[in-house]
Design an enzyme around this catalytic site. Structure first.
Site: not given
Length: 735
Positions: A495, A614
């Site tokens: 990330d 997600d």
């Protein structure tokens, strides 16, 4: 005076991975340049046609730049990668569209009963893992052009060769050691001079003799003809001063062996073995025997270059036997197998008193036979011809103890014996010693024995031709990956926030985890199968920073990586692919505008399009979150997964918001529910910590890949730990 290094051209097409290929070549020290126009072709020594996108878009682009006839008439080495290999065929169902028509055959869609695309690391027929991303497969009219296969439901064509045209269905620029080897081999071929005589140019059609190597495990008995100045001779113990002439017409003798029941012929070029070059007269002889008999021909003697191999195969030889060059040029054997296929290449080791001799047996290599066998095996060669020089031409029986020792020490090698073999009983003894075949020379050419006597013995005789390869693609069922070779992928996730790797819990409380380039290098060295980079705070202001990062990563690693975050258009995705990414993940933008997935799949290729989802549990189901988990869309996550796949996403990256960063294990119920409604690969994300959690994601959740961040970044687990756990649970992994 040193020769100039070859210049390998990379054809600029509608494909988006040109930059990635150029970076791979640069990393390997291979000089390359982009080919955009017809004029650019003149200055290159070979051409690579990449490799990502859709067939129709690629062909439309080639037509628009008037490059079709240039490619069809190209006479230097050409290597097609993935889509580039598919373009060599007559036509493709993708579009549909007409292709270049260089190789007879068609490109068909993988059937609906296998997971599409075929994505990930799969084991080649050479034994190595390579990285595949494709939804269409080449089906040649003549399977003999196939150089390698891969198992995915059934055997699929993974590599082809016809004349100066080569192709692989996989991505060498992202296939680690195997890919680096192929690219080096191709560059080596490009550096070799063209054959000296125009009369030796390859024929336009394949001339390989038919004949399937049925009866696997049977003992092969192959008559040998040694050629010296166009005549059939025999040497005693390899001594050119002790020559006996037996026949002035090699073709007539070959026909006699065929009439007596022989199916194969071992043809030795003694002039070539001594001089180190293949002359036109020998090429003509090979072509004559190939065209006037049905014998499967294996040829040895004087073969020193990759173009020598090409000339002999195009003249009609089925197999090429390499001797001196595999010891004087250690990388040559591997290069030959890379380009021409494992079934085409035999290694020859000629030994005297346990030491290998070279250059027509005139010089010693000082290399023990055992060490030479190890080197052959390490080069992925599976067949070897061992001649005991002390026995050759003496008709006193073979050195059985030598072959018994080698068969025991190297059980994976198929060993053919040569030297001293004079009777069917000698062959039976060699079979008992573990050999798989025998070359019989003087006993046959002197007519002391006939081939009929050998064929009438109790040993079954089979052809030494390349086995026919099936291209059936119909045995997988129910959308489940039934192949035992497609590896479960282990994917570290990085990330990115303002150029640094960070990690938090449920997308919050971020902490620094390190430099992305250094982490990428580390994970590549540790055996990661892919990498995922997610720009979690992407804005238009830092988009250029992310593209620069992608370029640096592409320079540093030779495995695939996906990039996501802030991608809102096809142009955004194309920019990342051009910078070196292999796949692009979209999330929020795709939820807002599902046609983005369709557009990316159509213009960039479904295999390059990843939909990141997600999901947060809500009651008995899950809802889709966007904007880094900040917004609840109320959209059912299972329905969205199905819609995303139907829109063209080639892969789903499914993250459990509830489990992310918690270490409580992947949401296997979420994963398995999605797998019930889609047939594309699914990456499990969110919650991985224990080794058991990774195994459960695959075993219960049916994930095709597992992704994690914290456990890898902070040392709780290593890539090897996870792979060992999956292997212990009987799942295939890339070593």
């Amino acid at each position: 005076m040193p020769s100039c290094p070859p210049i390998v051209g990379i054809l600029q097409t509608a494909s988006c991975n040109t930059g990635s290929i150029m970076r791979s070549l640069s990393r390997l020290g291979i000089t390359s340049g982009i080919v955009r126009t017809r004029d650019d072709i003149d200055g290159i020594d070979g051409l690579i046609v990449p490799g990502a996108g859709a067939a129709k878009a690629a062909m439309d682009d080639l037509h628009s730049r008037n490059l079709i006839d240039v490619l069809r008439s190209f006479r230097k080495p050409l290597l097609g990668l993935c889509l580039g290999m598919q373009l060599l065929f007559d036509n493709s169902e993708e579009g549909p569209t007409e292709c270049l028509g260089i190789i007879r055959g068609t490109v068909r869609a993988l059937p609906d009963n296998v997971i599409k695309p075929h994505m990930g690391w799969n084991r080649l027929s050479t034994g190595e893992y390579a990285y595949f991303v494709h939804s269409f497969v080449c089906v040649p009219d003549d399977p003999r052009v196939i150089t390698m296969t891969v198992r995915y439901g059934d055997d699929l064509c993974a590599g082809v060769r016809s004349k100066n045209f080569f192709g692989v269905q996989w991505h060498p620029e992202k296939s680690g050691i195997a890919g680096d080897s192929l690219l080096r081999s191709f560059a080596k071929l490009c550096s070799e001079p063209r054959p000296p005589s125009p009369g030796c140019e390859p024929e336009p059609q394949a001339t390989v003799n038919p004949g399937e190597g049925s009866g696997e495990g049977a003992f092969r008995i192959i008559p040998a003809i040694d050629i010296l100045d166009g005549t059939v001779v025999r040497l005693k113990q390899g001594d050119f001063d002790r020559v006996t002439l037996f026949e002035t017409d090699p073709l007539a003798l070959a026909k006699k062996f065929e009439a007596d029941g022989a199916q194969a012929l071992h043809l030795v070029n003694l002039c070539g073995a001594k001089s180190g070059r293949i002359d036109d007269a020998f090429i003509t002889l090979v072509r004559s025997i190939a065209s006037e008999t049905s014998l499967s021909i294996q040829v040895g003697g004087g073969i020193r270059t990759l173009k020598d191999i090409a000339r002999l195969l195009d003249a009609g030889a089925d197999n090429v036997v390499l001797g001196t060059v595999i010891l004087t040029d250690p990388g040559f054997l591997r290069a030959a197998i890379d380009l021409f296929g494992q079934n085409r290449i035999l290694a020859a080791l000629d030994t005297l008193d346990g030491i290998v001799r070279i250059r027509g047996w005139q010089e010693t290599s000082a290399i023990p036979i055992d060490d030479a066998c190890r080197s052959v095996q390490a080069s992925r060669c599976s067949r070897i011809l061992v001649t005991d020089i002390d026995k050759d031409g003496m008709e006193r029986g073979p050195n059985v103890e030598l072959y018994r020792k080698l068969s025991k020490s190297f059980p994976e090698l198929s060993i053919t014996a040569s030297g001293g073999i004079g009777t069917p009983d000698d062959c039976r003894i060699l079979a008992d010693a573990g050999c798989t075949g025998a070359i019989v020379g003087k006993a046959l050419v002197s007519e002391k024995r006939s081939f009929k006597e050998f064929s009438a013995s109790s040993i079954r005789i089979i052809s030494d031709s390349m086995p026919s390869v099936s291209c059936r693609i119909n045995s997988a069922a129910n959308g489940i990956n039934t192949t035992k070779t497609l590896a479960i992928r282990i994917i570290p996730c990085l990330d990115i926030d303002n150029g640094r790797v960070v990690k938090g819990t449920a997308f919050q409380n971020l902490r620094d985890a390190g430099d992305p380039i250094e982490l990428a290098k580390r994970y590549c060295a540790e055996g990661a199968d892919e990498l995922v980079f997610l720009d979690i705070t992407a804005t238009s202001d830092n988009r250029k920073t992310m593209i620069d990062l992608v370029s640096l990563v592409a320079d540093a690693v030779n495995i695939p990586f996906t990039v996501g975050g802030g991608v809102r258009s096809v142009n955004d995705a194309r920019a990342l692919l051009n910078a070196g990414a292999d796949k692009v993940a979209v999330n929020s933008a795709a939820v807002r505008n599902p046609t983005l997935l369709s557009a990316m799949a159509q213009k960039l290729g479904s295999a390059n399009t990843v939909c990141a989802i997600d999901a947060k549990r809500k009651g008995t189901s899950w809802v889709v979150l966007v904007r880094g988990g900040r917004d609840d869309t109320g959209i059912d996550a299972i329905a969205w997964a199905k819609k995303a796949a139907e829109r063209g996403a080639g892969e789903l990256l499914v993250t459990s918001f509830d489990r992310d960063g918690t270490g409580e294990g992947f949401d296997v119920e979420l994963l398995s529910t999605i797998k019930q409604v889609v047939k594309v690969p699914v990456i499990a994300s969110g919650g991985g910590k224990s080794l058991r959690s990774f195994v459960d994601a695959v075993k219960i959740g049916r994930a095709d890949a597992v992704l994690a961040a914290s456990v890898f970044h902070f040392g709780a687990l290593s890539i090897a730990d996870v792979k060992n756990a999956l292997s212990a649970a009987s799942f295939p992994i890339r070593p």
